[in-house]
Design a protein around this motif. Structure first.
Motif, PDB file in Angstrom:
ATOM      1  N   TYR A  54       0.850  -1.198   0.000  1.00 31.55           N
ATOM      2  CA  TYR A  54       0.000   0.000   0.000  1.00 31.55           C
ATOM      3  C   TYR A  54       0.878   1.237   0.000  1.00 31.55           C
ATOM      4  N   PHE A  55       0.583   2.167  -0.900  1.00 26.99           N
ATOM      5  CA  PHE A  55       1.368   3.393  -0.944  1.00 26.99           C
ATOM      6  C   PHE A  55       0.570   4.512  -1.597  1.00 26.99           C
ATOM      7  N   VAL A  56       0.946   5.730  -1.241  1.00 31.52           N
ATOM      8  CA  VAL A  56       0.352   6.932  -1.816  1.00 31.52           C
ATOM      9  C   VAL A  56       1.042   7.197  -3.139  1.00 31.52           C
ATOM     10  N   ILE A  57       0.255   7.615  -4.134  1.00 32.72           N
ATOM     11  CA  ILE A  57       0.815   7.865  -5.459  1.00 32.72           C
ATOM     12  C   ILE A  57       0.151   9.102  -6.058  1.00 32.72           C
ATOM     13  N   LYS A  58       0.913   9.833  -6.840  1.00 37.18           N
ATOM     14  CA  LYS A  58       0.346  10.983  -7.545  1.00 37.18           C
ATOM     15  C   LYS A  58      -0.576  10.482  -8.651  1.00 37.18           C
ATOM     16  N   ASN A  59      -1.675  11.197  -8.835  1.00 36.24           N
ATOM     17  CA  ASN A  59      -2.656  10.810  -9.847  1.00 36.24           C
ATOM     18  C   ASN A  59      -2.049  10.758 -11.249  1.00 36.24           C
ATOM     19  N   THR A  60      -1.204  11.721 -11.580  1.00 39.34           N
ATOM     20  CA  THR A  60      -0.612  11.757 -12.922  1.00 39.34           C
ATOM     21  C   THR A  60       0.312  10.564 -13.166  1.00 39.34           C
ATOM     22  N   LEU A  61       1.045  10.152 -12.126  1.00 39.11           N
ATOM     23  CA  LEU A  61       1.951   9.010 -12.279  1.00 39.11           C
ATOM     24  C   LEU A  61       1.163   7.710 -12.450  1.00 39.11           C
ATOM     25  N   LEU A  62       0.085   7.561 -11.670  1.00 39.15           N
ATOM     26  CA  LEU A  62      -0.758   6.366 -11.799  1.00 39.15           C
ATOM     27  C   LEU A  62      -1.447   6.365 -13.162  1.00 39.15           C
ATOM     28  N   ALA A  63      -1.900   7.514 -13.608  1.00 39.72           N
ATOM     29  CA  ALA A  63      -2.546   7.605 -14.922  1.00 39.72           C
ATOM     30  C   ALA A  63      -1.583   7.188 -16.027  1.00 39.72           C
ATOM     31  N   ARG A  64      -0.345   7.613 -15.930  1.00 37.46           N
ATOM     32  CA  ARG A  64       0.649   7.227 -16.945  1.00 37.46           C
ATOM     33  C   ARG A  64       0.972   5.729 -16.866  1.00 37.46           C
ATOM     34  N   ALA A  65       0.949   5.178 -15.663  1.00 40.29           N
ATOM     35  CA  ALA A  65       1.264   3.756 -15.498  1.00 40.29           C
ATOM     36  C   ALA A  65       0.187   2.858 -16.107  1.00 40.29           C
ATOM     37  N   VAL A  66      -1.069   3.303 -16.108  1.00 41.82           N
ATOM     38  CA  VAL A  66      -2.151   2.467 -16.646  1.00 41.82           C
ATOM     39  C   VAL A  66      -2.471   2.788 -18.107  1.00 41.82           C
ATOM     40  N   GLU A  67      -1.787   3.770 -18.681  1.00 39.45           N
ATOM     41  CA  GLU A  67      -1.991   4.118 -20.087  1.00 39.45           C
ATOM     42  C   GLU A  67      -1.720   2.925 -20.985  1.00 39.45           C
ATOM     43  N   GLY A  68      -2.628   2.698 -21.916  1.00 37.09           N
ATOM     44  CA  GLY A  68      -2.436   1.617 -22.877  1.00 37.09           C
ATOM     45  C   GLY A  68      -2.700   0.233 -22.325  1.00 37.09           C
ATOM     46  N   THR A  69      -3.266   0.138 -21.127  1.00 32.90           N
ATOM     47  CA  THR A  69      -3.600  -1.167 -20.539  1.00 32.90           C
ATOM     48  C   THR A  69      -5.118  -1.269 -20.385  1.00 32.90           C
ATOM     49  N   GLU A  70      -5.584  -2.413 -19.940  1.00 32.65           N
ATOM     50  CA  GLU A  70      -7.018  -2.591 -19.694  1.00 32.65           C
ATOM     51  C   GLU A  70      -7.493  -1.792 -18.489  1.00 32.65           C
ATOM     52  N   LEU A  71      -6.566  -1.222 -17.742  1.00 31.16           N
ATOM     53  CA  LEU A  71      -6.916  -0.437 -16.559  1.00 31.16           C
ATOM     54  C   LEU A  71      -7.022   1.050 -16.865  1.00 31.16           C
ATOM     55  N   GLU A  72      -6.951   1.414 -18.122  1.00 37.30           N
ATOM     56  CA  GLU A  72      -6.959   2.820 -18.498  1.00 37.30           C
ATOM     57  C   GLU A  72      -8.244   3.530 -18.064  1.00 37.30           C
ATOM     58  N   GLY A  73      -9.335   2.800 -17.930  1.00 34.94           N
ATOM     59  CA  GLY A  73     -10.593   3.381 -17.470  1.00 34.94           C
ATOM     60  C   GLY A  73     -10.512   3.926 -16.057  1.00 34.94           C
ATOM     61  N   MET A  74      -9.483   3.552 -15.336  1.00 36.14           N
ATOM     62  CA  MET A  74      -9.267   4.018 -13.966  1.00 36.14           C
ATOM     63  C   MET A  74      -8.966   5.516 -13.921  1.00 36.14           C
ATOM     64  N   LYS A  75      -8.512   6.070 -15.031  1.00 36.06           N
ATOM     65  CA  LYS A  75      -8.133   7.483 -15.073  1.00 36.06           C
ATOM     66  C   LYS A  75      -9.280   8.406 -14.664  1.00 36.06           C
ATOM     67  N   ASP A  76     -10.516   7.973 -14.883  1.00 34.81           N
ATOM     68  CA  ASP A  76     -11.683   8.799 -14.580  1.00 34.81           C
ATOM     69  C   ASP A  76     -11.803   9.141 -13.102  1.00 34.81           C
ATOM     70  N   VAL A  77     -11.290   8.305 -12.232  1.00 34.70           N
ATOM     71  CA  VAL A  77     -11.437   8.522 -10.785  1.00 34.70           C
ATOM     72  C   VAL A  77     -10.175   9.091 -10.138  1.00 34.70           C
ATOM     73  N   LEU A  78      -9.180   9.376 -10.919  1.00 35.76           N
ATOM     74  CA  LEU A  78      -7.904   9.843 -10.373  1.00 35.76           C
ATOM     75  C   LEU A  78      -7.921  11.350 -10.131  1.00 35.76           C
ATOM     76  N   GLU A  79      -8.507  11.723  -9.013  1.00 35.81           N
ATOM     77  CA  GLU A  79      -8.481  13.114  -8.566  1.00 35.81           C
ATOM     78  C   GLU A  79      -8.519  13.113  -7.051  1.00 35.81           C
ATOM     79  N   GLY A  80      -8.039  14.178  -6.461  1.00 37.52           N
ATOM     80  CA  GLY A  80      -7.944  14.222  -5.008  1.00 37.52           C
ATOM     81  C   GLY A  80      -6.763  13.398  -4.527  1.00 37.52           C
ATOM     82  N   THR A  81      -6.843  12.961  -3.271  1.00 35.55           N
ATOM     83  CA  THR A  81      -5.763  12.142  -2.712  1.00 35.55           C
ATOM     84  C   THR A  81      -5.944  10.701  -3.164  1.00 35.55           C
ATOM     85  N   THR A  82      -4.854  10.071  -3.535  1.00 34.23           N
ATOM     86  CA  THR A  82      -4.937   8.709  -4.063  1.00 34.23           C
ATOM     87  C   THR A  82      -3.859   7.822  -3.453  1.00 34.23           C
ATOM     88  N   ALA A  83      -4.297   6.642  -3.048  1.00 35.45           N
ATOM     89  CA  ALA A  83      -3.383   5.589  -2.603  1.00 35.45           C
ATOM     90  C   ALA A  83      -3.818   4.309  -3.303  1.00 35.45           C
TER      91      ALA A  83
END
Length: 170
Positions: A54-83
């Motif tokens: 478990y770790f805290v991550i910046k939304n932009t870094l997580l968004a870039r990590a899931v780019e081009g994968t089946e998890l790309e739909g996760m980008k919609d919820v990446l705002e505020g504090t994220t872990a």
């Protein structure tokens, strides 16, 4: 404009995160705002004991990590504090622990999750949270297999005991 060194560090973080997500069987993304230090420490301890990273991550870094994968739909919820909580072995541990924690803490919410590399909805995460741990499930299955054998052994013993009593009486 960030300098080249910072940019390389961020690229490495994204690459590492992408690798961790790829190696995980399940993951849950949460909004941890309003969590006290003592509550967060207790949560992290419980997650660590269950082999959940478990770790805290910046939304932009997580968004870039899931780019081009089946998890790309996760980008919609990446705002505020994220872990993010990642589990390499147990499909239910992260969901079970984080959903239980969210019930007791109103500001702590589950944003998204994935299972075997596919994005799942919040209802699926809740269903996973209600499942018992792998060890409990295995014990239940073992008990189910053992029950007929134990019943058969008791029946045989009863027949032997009954035949033994009648043989003594004759």
């Amino acid at each position: 404009m960030p300098n080249a060194k910072v940019l390389e560090q961020k690229k490495q973080i994204v690459a590492d995160l992408k690798e961790k997500i790829g190696a995980s069987v399940a993951g849950v993304v949460v909004n941890y705002s309003g969590t006290t230090v003592s509550d967060d420490t207790a949560l992290r301890k419980e997650l660590r004991e269950n082999n959940v990273h478990y770790f805290v991550i910046k939304n932009t870094l997580l968004a870039r990590a899931v780019e081009g994968t089946e998890l790309e739909g996760m980008k919609d919820v990446l705002e505020g504090t994220t872990a993010i909580a990642l589990s390499a072995e147990d499909h239910t541990a992260a969901a079970r622990i984080l959903c239980k924690f969210a019930e007791d803490h109103e500001n702590f919410t589950v944003k998204a999750g994935f299972l075997d590399g596919k994005l799942v909805d919040l209802d699926t995460i809740d269903a996973l949270a209600k499942l018992p741990s792998r060890e409990v499930l295995l014990a239940t299955v073992a008990c189910a297999f053992q029950a007929p054998i134990a019943a058969f052994a008791r029946a045989i013993k009863a027949v032997v005991d009954k035949n033994g009593e009648t043989a003594d009486a004759e």
